[in-house]
Design an enzyme around this catalytic site. Structure first.
Site, PDB file in Angstrom:
ATOM      1  N   LYS A 112       0.829  -1.218   0.000  1.00  0.00           N
ATOM      2  CA  LYS A 112       0.000   0.000   0.000  1.00  0.00           C
ATOM      3  C   LYS A 112       0.856   1.258   0.000  1.00  0.00           C
ATOM      4  O   LYS A 112       0.526   2.245  -0.654  1.00  0.00           O
ATOM      5  CB  LYS A 112      -0.933   0.017   1.219  1.00  0.00           C
ATOM      6  CG  LYS A 112      -2.096  -0.944   1.077  1.00  0.00           C
ATOM      7  CD  LYS A 112      -3.125  -0.734   2.155  1.00  0.00           C
ATOM      8  CE  LYS A 112      -4.285  -1.695   1.979  1.00  0.00           C
ATOM      9  NZ  LYS A 112      -5.223  -1.657   3.080  1.00  0.00           N
ATOM     10  N   LYS A 197      -5.980 -10.041  -5.555  1.00  0.00           N
ATOM     11  CA  LYS A 197      -7.131 -10.232  -4.658  1.00  0.00           C
ATOM     12  C   LYS A 197      -8.317  -9.349  -5.053  1.00  0.00           C
ATOM     13  O   LYS A 197      -8.126  -8.238  -5.538  1.00  0.00           O
ATOM     14  CB  LYS A 197      -6.659  -9.868  -3.244  1.00  0.00           C
ATOM     15  CG  LYS A 197      -7.612 -10.182  -2.142  1.00  0.00           C
ATOM     16  CD  LYS A 197      -7.118  -9.625  -0.806  1.00  0.00           C
ATOM     17  CE  LYS A 197      -7.450  -8.160  -0.652  1.00  0.00           C
ATOM     18  NZ  LYS A 197      -7.275  -7.642   0.711  1.00  0.00           N
ATOM     19  N   LYS A 200     -11.953  -4.501  -1.860  1.00  0.00           N
ATOM     20  CA  LYS A 200     -13.039  -3.538  -2.035  1.00  0.00           C
ATOM     21  C   LYS A 200     -12.572  -2.128  -2.343  1.00  0.00           C
ATOM     22  O   LYS A 200     -13.320  -1.336  -2.872  1.00  0.00           O
ATOM     23  CB  LYS A 200     -13.951  -3.534  -0.821  1.00  0.00           C
ATOM     24  CG  LYS A 200     -13.325  -3.136   0.491  1.00  0.00           C
ATOM     25  CD  LYS A 200     -14.429  -3.033   1.527  1.00  0.00           C
ATOM     26  CE  LYS A 200     -14.087  -3.654   2.844  1.00  0.00           C
ATOM     27  NZ  LYS A 200     -12.851  -3.164   3.459  1.00  0.00           N
TER      28      LYS A 200
HETATM   29  P1  AMP Z   1     -11.227  -5.906   4.638  1.00  0.00           P
HETATM   30  O1  AMP Z   1     -12.090  -5.708   3.444  1.00  0.00           O
HETATM   31  O2  AMP Z   1      -9.783  -5.760   4.300  1.00  0.00           O
HETATM   32  O3  AMP Z   1     -11.667  -5.144   5.821  1.00  0.00           O
HETATM   33  O4  AMP Z   1     -11.404  -7.444   5.025  1.00  0.00           O
HETATM   34  C1  AMP Z   1     -12.409  -7.959   5.867  1.00  0.00           C
HETATM   35  C2  AMP Z   1     -12.287  -9.466   5.908  1.00  0.00           C
HETATM   36  O5  AMP Z   1     -12.546 -10.002   4.610  1.00  0.00           O
HETATM   37  C3  AMP Z   1     -10.884  -9.951   6.278  1.00  0.00           C
HETATM   38  O6  AMP Z   1     -11.025 -11.113   7.070  1.00  0.00           O
HETATM   39  C4  AMP Z   1     -10.250 -10.288   4.962  1.00  0.00           C
HETATM   40  O7  AMP Z   1      -9.263 -11.290   5.068  1.00  0.00           O
HETATM   41  C5  AMP Z   1     -11.451 -10.809   4.183  1.00  0.00           C
HETATM   42  N1  AMP Z   1     -11.263 -10.605   2.735  1.00  0.00           N
HETATM   43  C6  AMP Z   1     -11.199  -9.417   2.095  1.00  0.00           C
HETATM   44  N2  AMP Z   1     -11.031  -9.593   0.765  1.00  0.00           N
HETATM   45  C7  AMP Z   1     -10.971 -10.952   0.584  1.00  0.00           C
HETATM   46  C8  AMP Z   1     -10.815 -11.772  -0.567  1.00  0.00           C
HETATM   47  N3  AMP Z   1     -10.692 -11.262  -1.781  1.00  0.00           N
HETATM   48  N4  AMP Z   1     -10.813 -13.119  -0.387  1.00  0.00           N
HETATM   49  C9  AMP Z   1     -10.962 -13.660   0.847  1.00  0.00           C
HETATM   50  N5  AMP Z   1     -11.120 -12.935   1.968  1.00  0.00           N
HETATM   51  C10 AMP Z   1     -11.128 -11.590   1.848  1.00  0.00           C
END
Ligand code: AMP
Ligand code: TRP
Length: 344
Positions: A112, A197, A200
């Site tokens: 990042k 990946k 979002k």
């Molecule tokens: P975040 O969007 O970074 O706040 O992630 C929230 C949760 O979703 C965390 O446990 C991440 O590991 C999981 N997560 C986010 N993106 C993915 C993805 N593409 N595949 C699997 N898990 C994800």
């Protein structure tokens, strides 16, 4: 009883990756089997360029979607991180246990920060210290298990290291947590770029399925997923990442196994079609419930207020114990012990 803690950042709209990598397990397993807390980690959304109004909106939306996905406030505690002071209180103590070298080694920070610098922007100090705040999120609740996708395992490892180090130096204070990633879909990939990946906060909308995407939008995104030039449907994450991603999504939506499912298909088209429908069916009830909850924002607020109260009560004793263990003088409570024998 096992204590579970996990969180989601309000930096963008929730995606299918969030759902399959984390939320699905929170809903189906954790809230039934454990003493579980789930958190909209809004302080983490301030580590990158942000718009205050958008963070507020996305925080409310994330909480609403988590309820819509099936988190039940009777079975788990749902709250917003900034409503509970203990996270920031503990984070500072853990900064006094972590090293700057440890922070700079974090893969997500390196990626990042490099992206931000390439854009000519500056890197917020909080992006570097973010994993310490995440460790505080986890350790404040004496957490045993942290259900996260595999992009977060390095951060959970750090939380473990800090817990062990603190306990060794200052006496047993923290439970040492462990990550519990899902069996499949630990890393849902971007449909347009199956080597990265599905995140979002990425800009490439066509490769990301959002939980609130209309069925036709979901179908279009899945049908246009990038696959490779092979013809057979085989499950091979290295050689055929695009097809493997679709098989994993389908398996995670339908409860199947990606390897077995691959045998049922002879064309990419059929696989895409079934995957699209499986995702549409998965999201349908979530979207319906989300619409209902949006019509009743007071209910969501009540849930978050109660959740914060419960969370505070859980975190407070552990964080207070850490303050004492590390050498900080307790503040006088204002209630004095009666003096029994003034002469002694
Ligand atoms: P975040 O969007 O970074 O706040 O992630 C929230 C949760 O979703 C965390 O446990 C991440 O590991 C999981 N997560 C986010 N993106 C993915 C993805 N593409 N595949 C699997 N898990 C994800
Ligand atoms: N860093 C996590 C992510 O980006 C979100 C998060 C913050 C988290 N604190 C947490 C996840 C504590 C689990 C436990 O996905």
């Amino acid at each position: 009883m096992t204590r579970v803690f996990s969180g989601v950042k309000p930096t963008g709209h929730l995606t299918l990756g969030n759902y399959l990598g984390a939320i699905q397990r929170w809903v189906d397993v954790d809230q039934h089997q454990a003493d579980a807390l789930f958190c909209v980690v809004d302080l983490h959304a301030l580590t990158v360029d942000h718009d205050p109004a958008r963070v507020r909106r996305l925080s409310r939306q994330a909480a609403t979607l988590l309820l819509a996905a099936g988190l039940d406030p009777e079975r788990c505690t749902l709250f917003v991180q900034s409503h509970v002071d203990e996270h920031a209180r503990l984070s500072y103590l853990l900064e006094c246990v972590a090293t700057d070298g440890e922070m700079r080694r974090m893969i997500q920070y390196k990626e990042k920060a490099a992206r931000e610098r390439a854009r000519g922007g500056s890197v917020r100090l909080s992006l570097l210290t973010y994993p310490v705040l995440m460790a505080a999120d986890i350790l404040a609740y004496a957490t045993d298990e942290v259900p996260v996708g595999d992009d977060q395992t390095q951060h959970v490892e750090l939380a473990r290291d800090l817990a062990v180090r603190f306990n060794q130096r200052y006496g047993h204070t923290f439970v040492v947590p462990r990550a519990t990633p899902p069996k499949i879909a630990t890393r849902v990939m971007n449909l347009q770029d199956p080597t990265s990946k599905m995140g979002k906060s990425d800009d490439s909308g066509p490769g990301i399925v959002y939980l609130l995407d209309e069925p036709d939008v979901v179908r279009k995104k899945v049908m246009r997923a990038v696959t490779d030039s092979g013809a057979e449907v085989v499950y091979d994450r290295e050689a055929r990442p695009g097809v493997a991603n679709l098989l994993e999504i389908l398996a995670a939506c339908s409860g199947g196994d990606p390897e077995e499912l691959s045998g049922a298909y002879t064309s990419y088209g059929a696989l895409k079609k079934d995957t699209a429908e499986a995702v549409v069916e998965l999201l349908r009830p979530v979207q319906e419930r989300h619409r209902e909850l949006c019509a009743d924002p007071a209910h969501v607020e009540d849930v978050l207020r109660d959740g914060a109260e419960r969370a505070r009560a859980v975190a407070r004793p552990t964080v207070d114990a850490a303050y004492r263990a590390i050498g900080l003088l307790p503040a006088a409570s204002g209630v004095r012990e009666p003096v029994v024998n003034a002469a002694r």
